[in-house]
Design an enzyme around this catalytic site. Structure first.
Site, PDB file in Angstrom:
ATOM      1  N   ASP A  55       0.850  -1.194   0.000  1.00 53.06           N
ATOM      2  CA  ASP A  55       0.000   0.000   0.000  1.00 53.06           C
ATOM      3  C   ASP A  55       0.887   1.245   0.000  1.00 53.06           C
ATOM      4  O   ASP A  55       1.958   1.247   0.591  1.00 53.06           O
ATOM      5  CB  ASP A  55      -0.923  -0.001   1.230  1.00 53.06           C
ATOM      6  CG  ASP A  55      -2.057   0.998   1.082  1.00 53.06           C
ATOM      7  OD1 ASP A  55      -3.180   0.570   0.768  1.00 53.06           O
ATOM      8  OD2 ASP A  55      -1.818   2.218   1.262  1.00 53.06           O
ATOM      9  N   ARG A  66     -13.877   1.679   9.178  1.00 52.09           N
ATOM     10  CA  ARG A  66     -14.047   0.423   8.434  1.00 52.09           C
ATOM     11  C   ARG A  66     -12.756  -0.345   8.179  1.00 52.09           C
ATOM     12  O   ARG A  66     -12.817  -1.491   7.745  1.00 52.09           O
ATOM     13  CB  ARG A  66     -14.718   0.714   7.087  1.00 52.09           C
ATOM     14  CG  ARG A  66     -13.845   1.543   6.164  1.00 52.09           C
ATOM     15  CD  ARG A  66     -14.598   2.123   5.003  1.00 52.09           C
ATOM     16  NE  ARG A  66     -13.714   2.845   4.098  1.00 52.09           N
ATOM     17  CZ  ARG A  66     -13.179   4.028   4.362  1.00 52.09           C
ATOM     18  NH1 ARG A  66     -13.417   4.645   5.494  1.00 52.09           N
ATOM     19  NH2 ARG A  66     -12.382   4.610   3.492  1.00 52.09           N
ATOM     20  N   CYS A 168     -11.660 -12.651 -18.560  1.00 48.24           N
ATOM     21  CA  CYS A 168     -10.862 -11.776 -17.712  1.00 48.24           C
ATOM     22  C   CYS A 168     -11.590 -10.439 -17.504  1.00 48.24           C
ATOM     23  O   CYS A 168     -12.644 -10.189 -18.084  1.00 48.24           O
ATOM     24  CB  CYS A 168      -9.465 -11.578 -18.307  1.00 48.24           C
ATOM     25  SG  CYS A 168      -9.403 -10.399 -19.675  1.00 48.24           S
ATOM     26  N   CYS A 171     -12.334  -8.542 -20.652  1.00 49.39           N
ATOM     27  CA  CYS A 171     -13.506  -9.036 -21.391  1.00 49.39           C
ATOM     28  C   CYS A 171     -14.784  -8.428 -20.807  1.00 49.39           C
ATOM     29  O   CYS A 171     -15.701  -8.060 -21.532  1.00 49.39           O
ATOM     30  CB  CYS A 171     -13.636 -10.553 -21.269  1.00 49.39           C
ATOM     31  SG  CYS A 171     -12.339 -11.517 -22.025  1.00 49.39           S
ATOM     32  N   CYS A 183     -15.404   5.857  -2.653  1.00 55.14           N
ATOM     33  CA  CYS A 183     -15.745   5.867  -1.224  1.00 55.14           C
ATOM     34  C   CYS A 183     -15.606   7.271  -0.641  1.00 55.14           C
ATOM     35  O   CYS A 183     -16.233   7.603   0.345  1.00 55.14           O
ATOM     36  CB  CYS A 183     -14.838   4.921  -0.456  1.00 55.14           C
ATOM     37  SG  CYS A 183     -15.043   3.221  -0.981  1.00 55.14           S
TER      38      CYS A 183
END
Lengths: 341, 67
Positions: A55, A66, A168, A171, A183
């Site tokens: 990250d 959360r 995939c 697609c 968010c």
């Protein structure tokens, strides 16, 4: 039988054999936000052999509602998410090897990670479509399953992509969406996160114990506030000429010209971000969306400018953006994906 | 007309005649979605020409990016 995993081993489809398999597997979790922390905690408690979690961001107060691995101390000290996650995960289960990487996932970095560390499974816990297209290309190139998960508001969606078996992401999507709802613009409630995490971890456990026939094979979505649920079998969407999973793949999102480009603008305390591929924003709609969040917005026919405290985000119709008030590319990317997805 | 959308019986206005109309009705027309009518996925190019009938079973899943 290790008492720790006794209840999981009593579950017949896993059993002792399955537990042994889980303990030998390495999962790469891409993103340590809401979905990343949820997936990582569940997999670590389940006794996976190794987790690598990546990250680029640090913990903020607005994450604590959360993002289940973080504490107030992490937010106060602005601890990088990967580091804070590793610390908590090691407390939860010291048997699991946890590798934390503070950094961005671009095509080059993801390919290096996969080649060097050879993960058995990729968990998508990112917040944007550009990175998911990169994950999709890399997963199909190196034949590693990956599990898509995303949520916004009270809505969530998930699908397990298995190279050689399922269609995939390319697609299914054809083009990268420019919806604008994230968010940070539409909000998110924690049960929507937990529901996506549950879908992702269930498929992850099936893959880790190699119970391929039990995979759901359906694209699922739900809205916990509107009380809706949908599931579609998407096998028929697989395209033979798909540049990622077709007969002659070129993996376009791993190539240089399809990558998000960033540049620090000298002397201007600004970063420019050019997204992968062509985007086409309805600027008026974008301006209204930002205004609804109570942000100060200025717009003209060519661009939308939003004030964000010390930074200012300027978006052009083709998706190019300038983030003023920073020279830090990671910070600029975080702002970009937070508001534009 | 009554359609079964994502497992729930929903009354839609008479103006809704095609898949394209239905997506517009739910304000999903600008989003990337997968639409299945009676277990067949409808290609995007056919949204405007695929008409819906009373009782059709429609599943709609749209993509989001957050996480």
């Amino acid at each position: 039988m290790n008492e720790r995993y006794s209840r999981q081993q009593l579950f017949a489809p896993i059993g002792e054999e399955g537990q042994k398999k889980i303990a030998k597997k390495h999962v790469l979790v891409i993103g340590a936000g809401a979905l990343g922390t949820g997936n990582a905690e569940a997999l670590v408690r389940a006794g996976v052999g190794k987790i690598t979690i990546v990250d680029r961001d640090y913990v903020e107060w607005s994450n604590l509602q959360r993002q289940q691995l973080y504490s107030e101390a992490d937010a106060k000290e602005r601890i990088p998410k990967a580091i804070a996650a590793k610390r908590r995960l090691e407390e939860v289960n010291s048997d699991v090897a946890i590798d934390a990487i503070v950094g961005d996932v671009t095509a080059q970095e993801l390919e290096e990670l996969i080649r060097e560390r050879k993960p058995d499974l990729l968990i998508d816990a990112t917040d944007n479509f550009d990175t998911r297209m990169i994950i999709n290309d890399a997963a199909y190139k190196y034949h590693i399953p990956w599990i898509y998960g995303a949520c916004v508001g009270s809505y969530g969606i998930s699908y397990a992509f298995i190279p050689g078996k399922t269609p995939c992401f390319h697609c299914l999507l054809e083009t990268v969406p420019t919806g604008g709802l994230t968010c940070d613009t539409a909000g998110i409630i924690s049960p929507a996160v937990q529901m996506v995490v549950a879908y992702q971890v269930a498929e992850a456990l099936k893959i880790l114990v190699e119970d391929w026939s039990s995979l759901r094979n359906k694209l699922v979505s739900f809205d916990l506030w509107k009380n809706q649920h949908a599931a579609i079998r998407v096998d028929q969407v697989k395209k033979d000429d798909c540049p990622t999973c077709g007969a002659h793949p070129s993996y376009p999102y791993l190539s240089y010209d399809q990558q998000t480009k960033t540049a620090v603008l000298c002397g201007r305390n600004s970063v420019q971000i050019r997204p992968a591929g062509q985007r086409n924003y309805d600027l008026q709609e974008l301006a209204e969306l930002f205004a609804k969040q109570g942000l100060r917005v200025d717009a003209n026919p060519y661009l939308v400018s939003v004030s964000l405290g010390e930074q200012r985000l300027v978006v052009f119709q083709d998706g190019r953006a300038l983030i003023h008030g920073t020279k830090d590319i990671q910070e600029a990317k975080t702002i970009y994906y937070r508001y534009l997805g | 007309m009554e359609l079964v959308i994502n497992g729930e019986s929903i009354q839609v206005p008479n103006e809704v005649k095609t898949v394209s109309d239905l997506l517009a009705h739910f304000q999903l027309n600008k989003k990337i979605a997968i639409v299945e009518v009676n277990l067949t996925i409808i290609p995007k190019q056919q949204y405007e020409t695929t008409t819906l009938c009373n009782g059709d079973k429609v599943e709609i899943v749209h993509f989001v990016g957050g996480g």
